[in-house]
Scaffold this motif. Structure first.
Motif, short mmCIF file in Angstrom:
data_model
loop_
_atom_site.label_atom_id
_atom_site.label_comp_id
_atom_site.label_asym_id
_atom_site.label_seq_id
_atom_site.Cartn_x
_atom_site.Cartn_y
_atom_site.Cartn_z
N UNK A 329 84.85 1.56 -0.18
CA UNK A 329 84.75 2.92 -0.69
C UNK A 329 84.34 2.95 -2.17
N UNK A 330 84.72 1.93 -2.92
CA UNK A 330 84.24 1.83 -4.31
C UNK A 330 82.72 1.66 -4.34
N UNK A 335 77.54 2.61 -5.67
CA UNK A 335 76.20 2.21 -5.24
C UNK A 335 75.87 2.94 -3.94
N UNK A 336 75.74 4.24 -4.06
CA UNK A 336 75.53 5.07 -2.87
C UNK A 336 74.21 4.81 -2.18
N UNK A 337 73.27 4.20 -2.89
CA UNK A 337 71.95 3.97 -2.31
C UNK A 337 71.90 2.72 -1.44
N UNK A 338 72.96 1.94 -1.41
CA UNK A 338 72.97 0.73 -0.57
C UNK A 338 72.93 1.09 0.91
N UNK A 411 79.16 9.74 0.81
CA UNK A 411 79.99 9.70 -0.40
C UNK A 411 80.63 11.06 -0.66
N UNK A 412 81.88 11.05 -1.13
CA UNK A 412 82.63 12.28 -1.37
C UNK A 412 82.67 12.66 -2.85
N UNK A 817 78.87 -8.11 -16.78
CA UNK A 817 79.78 -8.26 -15.65
C UNK A 817 79.90 -6.93 -14.92
N UNK A 818 79.66 -6.94 -13.62
CA UNK A 818 79.75 -5.73 -12.81
C UNK A 818 81.05 -5.74 -12.02
N UNK A 819 81.80 -4.66 -12.09
CA UNK A 819 83.06 -4.57 -11.35
C UNK A 819 83.10 -3.43 -10.35
N UNK A 820 82.14 -2.49 -10.46
CA UNK A 820 82.04 -1.39 -9.50
C UNK A 820 83.31 -0.54 -9.44
N UNK A 821 83.87 -0.25 -10.60
CA UNK A 821 85.05 0.61 -10.64
C UNK A 821 84.61 2.05 -10.80
N UNK A 822 85.20 2.93 -10.07
CA UNK A 822 84.81 4.34 -10.13
C UNK A 822 85.80 5.14 -10.95
N UNK A 823 85.25 6.06 -11.75
CA UNK A 823 86.09 6.98 -12.53
C UNK A 823 85.51 8.37 -12.45
#
Length: 823
Positions: A329-330, A335-338, A411-412, A817-823
């Motif tokens: 879900x992150x 990365x909604x385009x994946x 995606x929401x 560094x990529x962590x893909x954290x959403x805020x």
């Protein structure tokens, strides 16, 4: 090293699902062979010297294979004609139950004072309650005051009688067990003969267990038949073991469904999407099915100790899937385009290392049980190790395959709601790390002293809810009939040698008559004096109820000898006067001249004062050596009391001994995954403290460790360390990205902290349901495991990040560094 090649199977999700279905069909077949073991020897340590002593004594005198059925008539005294008619009918019905060898009640007890008779008259026989000229009032008084029959066949207050139900031995099982034991003793456990004998042993044992279960059910049916005639209670060691597994199996069916409902509710609340409810449940169910099928294939049986493995496996699998769902879900947000295929592959790939090492560390923790030396506990360890391996396999095959077959999720706009509990812990950790660390230090000191108070004072009656039939029966027998749990003291003398004894002085048998009991000449006044000293010592102990030996029989005979001790000649005379059909109840269980042993059979009052069972056994041996001139080898203490206490002690000792192994294995896993000694050391602290705190709390609360709660420490470390791995893995990425431990903690709490919260709440809810069981060890296991998981959650979201903040200085950030954290 790249792990892309590991996930090539994701290109063929339909093939993966087809193979999963085939495995499920095979597992379903073998799952039908899976069994629970309800035998009493699941409570003891196989191969233990105490067990060898017990089996040797049981072969001489008979073991604990008997039941008691008490009968208190409605509005009548038990020793009057109408009551005795009903008692006789009950005894007759019990004697017809298949598997019952004999029954013994007050109807069979010899009466010498109802009316009184002399010793000389014994040669012509004696009265019983079945005799036409018996005086019932005198009989009631005689039985209530009898040193032998009081609290054996009639209560001390004379309001109820008891029937002793001796169960027939299974000779086929005894023979195959003896053959297997001889092969083990000879070290031939790798031979073809061992394989063949073990297979035959399992077959015979399975048949025996079914027969024993039917016997207890039939006995209960007799009890129910006469329920309108009075109050009846049933008890005995075979019933205890059988009822333990009955309650556990009932809990599995009742609470299994309730746990499933609560898990579904929790997942629905966490994710608010049908797919994230159904998919984890299906994955967990499949992993459990695979494991049960494998156990059925291997012919491994679950016992009381391993009965919760299904719940543990289901929870472990759901925990793994939750971590995958949160990360998926992150990615969906960041990365909604994946494409769907790429997002699933990225999720599985990036979470592979923490999930893999989570499984390994959990297996390492449960692996500590495999060296306990207690077969049911070792089996539990192996079951969990195999189950966790299958859980990881299922999570990484079935879960992504089904996900790939679903339509792409839209995606929401956010990866999940803010969790205020997790955020509050994060804020506290960031700005008050020293306070948290000092608080943990104080807690560790308190836990150390609490652990010293832990005991093993287990009481079988307290294993069951006070509303259950078995509890009421055991409590009644315990308080009214001289105790519940049997133990034996065996004294050794030179064995009987026939030619040494002279029968010239025998005045009960003419010279030409055959003596039915020539071994009576083995007994002497000096021998019985030494026996009496030990007998009186046992009777003086507050935790001991009824004690039976030849001393009780002699006390009965002294009433006809002006209270004086019998001479050697009178002893021989009295023993010769006992009819052969009463030898089985009055003499054979307590004397074996051929082997040179006298036996004292006692029962522990479980509702009495707490005491150390091991110390009690040592006191008996010391008394025999110091006061009665026995050597320590000539006094043996055995019985279910000794065996069960030995099992608990060995289990506890094995857990203490293997704690270093568990911690060492977990440390190595941390080191391999994190490649950092400081992080590996820090990762050990939270779950170790949580486990120690729970055990200490039980010590302070006066709750003894039992066969199930002794495994809580391993379970706490095994499951709790999963959260530690995931948190440290995420923290390292965030710290590398931002270069500030406080910021890294904030981001870690916002991402992996939510997953930890979800998994921990799921675990806590699952185990909390067990609180409503009727089997108290299950209640304690569920309650304290839930507490342990809550403490582990707090430790991993407060103490661990506090230690990380205190030990990590600021450094230049690495924005690559990529962590893909959403805020």
């Amino acid at each position: 090293m790249s792990t892309h090649w590991l996930f090539g199977y994701l290109h063929w999700p339909r093939t993966v699902l087809l193979l999963s279905l085939l495995l499920l069909l095979g597992s379903g077949y073998y799952a039908s062979l899976f069994r629970f073991d309800a035998s009493a020897d699941t409570l003891v340590v196989e191969g233990d010297k105490d067990l060898a002593t017990y089996e040797r004594v049981a072969a001489i005198f008979g073991g604990d294979d008997f039941l008691f059925l008490t009968f208190q008539p409605n509005n009548r005294q038990p020793i009057e004609p109408d009551s005795l008619v009903t008692l006789g009918q009950i005894a007759d019905d019990l004697s017809q139950v298949e598997g019952v060898q004999s029954v013994f009640s007050v109807l069979d007890a010899p009466l010498l004072k109802s009316p009184p008779m002399t010793l000389a008259e014994l040669a012509d026989g004696f009265r019983t309650l079945r005799s036409a000229d018996v005086d019932f009032a005198l009989a009631q008084d005689e039985l209530v005051n009898s040193p032998f029959f009081r609290e054996l066949l009639i209560t001390a207050d004379g309001t109820a009688t008891a029937i002793k139900i001796d169960l027939a031995a299974n000779m086929e099982l005894l023979a195959i067990t003896d053959q297997r034991d001889r092969l083990r003793a000879a070290g031939n456990t790798d031979s073809a003969e061992w394989t063949s004998v073990s297979a035959e042993f399992r077959r015979v044992r399975e048949a025996y267990l079914l027969e024993r279960e039917q016997l207890i059910n039939d006995t209960r049916a007799v009890k129910a038949k006469y329920a309108s005639a009075g109050t009846l209670h049933l008890g005995g060691v075979p019933m205890i073991a059988a009822d333990m597994i009955t309650y556990v199996k009932r809990d599995l069916s009742v609470f299994g469904g309730l746990v499933l409902v609560l898990m579904i509710a929790a997942l629905a609340i966490f994710f608010r999407h049908l797919r994230w409810v159904v998919l984890p449940i299906l994955t967990a169910g499949l992993s459990v099915a695979y494991t049960v099928g494998l156990l059925g294939f291997l012919d491994w049986q679950a016992t009381v100790i391993s009965s919760n493995f299904i719940s543990l496996l289901g929870i472990t699998t759901i925990s793994l899937t939750i971590h995958l769902i949160v990360h998926y879900r992150e990615l969906l947000h960041t990365q909604a385009d994946l494409a769907l295929e790429e997002r699933v592959a990225t999720t599985m790939r990036e979470k592979f290392a923490p999930c893999f090492f989570t499984a390994l560390t959990t297996m390492a923790a449960f692996g500590s049980l495999t060296v306990s030396g207690i077969v049911p506990v070792e089996d539990f360890g192996w079951m969990m190790c195999m189950g966790i391996l299958l859980s990881f396999f299922t999570t990484y095959t079935f879960f992504p395959a089904v996900l790939l077959m679903m339509r792409k999720e839209v995606p929401t706009g956010h990866s999940g709601r803010v969790n205020h509990f997790v955020r509050a812990l994060g804020e506290l950790t960031r700005w008050r790390p020293l306070v948290i660390a000092l608080g943990a230090l104080v807690l560790a000191v308190v836990a150390y002293f609490g652990i010293q108070r832990v005991s093993l004072d287990n009481r079988f009656a307290e294993y069951f809810d006070d509303s259950t039939e078995i509890y009421q029966g055991m409590r009644y027998i315990d308080q009214q009939l001289g105790g519940t749990i049997p133990f034996d003291v065996v004294l050794s003398f030179p064995p009987y040698v026939e030619e040494v004894f002279d029968e010239e002085d025998d005045f009960f048998f003419e010279e030409e008559e055959e003596d039915p009991y020539p071994e009576r000449y083995w007994f002497s006044r000096g021998m019985l004096d030494r026996l009496e000293q030990v007998h009186r010592f046992l009777e003086a102990q507050p935790q001991v109820g009824k004690v039976l030996s030849l001393t009780a029989l002699e006390d009965f005979a002294r009433e006809f000898n002006d209270g004086e001790k019998l001479s050697s000649l009178e002893i021989v005379a009295v023993l010769g006067a006992v009819p052969p059909h009463l030898h089985e109840e009055l003499i054979q269980p307590y004397a074996s001249p051929q082997t040179g042993h006298l036996r004292l059979s006692g029962r522990i009052i479980e509702s009495g004062p707490a005491f150390d069972r091991e110390e009690f056994g040592q006191q008996i041996i010391a008394f025999g050596a110091d006061e009665v001139s026995f050597t320590e080898d000539e006094v043996e203490v055995t019985g279910m009391m000794v065996l069960f206490n030995g099992m608990l002690k060995q289990l506890l000792d094995s857990q203490i001994d293997t704690l270093s192994y568990v911690l060492g294995a977990v440390f190595v896993m941390f080191l391999v995954l994190l490649r950092s000694i400081p992080h590996a050391l820090l990762g050990m602290i939270p779950n170790t403290l949580a486990a120690a705190t729970v055990i200490a709390a039980m010590g302070y609360a006066g709750i003894p460790l039992d066969m199930m709660t002794t495994t809580i420490a391993a379970i706490c470390i095994g499951i709790g360390v999963d959260d530690t791995i995931h948190y440290l893995h995420r923290f390292r990425l965030e710290y590398a990205r931002w270069g500030d431990a406080r910021v890294a903690v904030s981001f870690s709490h916002a991402s992996i902290g939510r997953a930890l919260y979800f998994t921990s709440v799921t675990v806590i809810v699952g185990f909390s349901v067990l609180y409503f069981s009727n089997f108290v060890p299950t209640v304690m296991f569920g309650l304290w495991t839930a507490v342990a998981m809550f403490l582990a959650l707090i430790a991993n979201l407060a103490l661990l990040p506090a230690l990380l903040v205190l030990t990590h200085a600021k450094r230049p950030p690495d924005p690559t560094v990529r962590t893909d954290v959403a805020y």
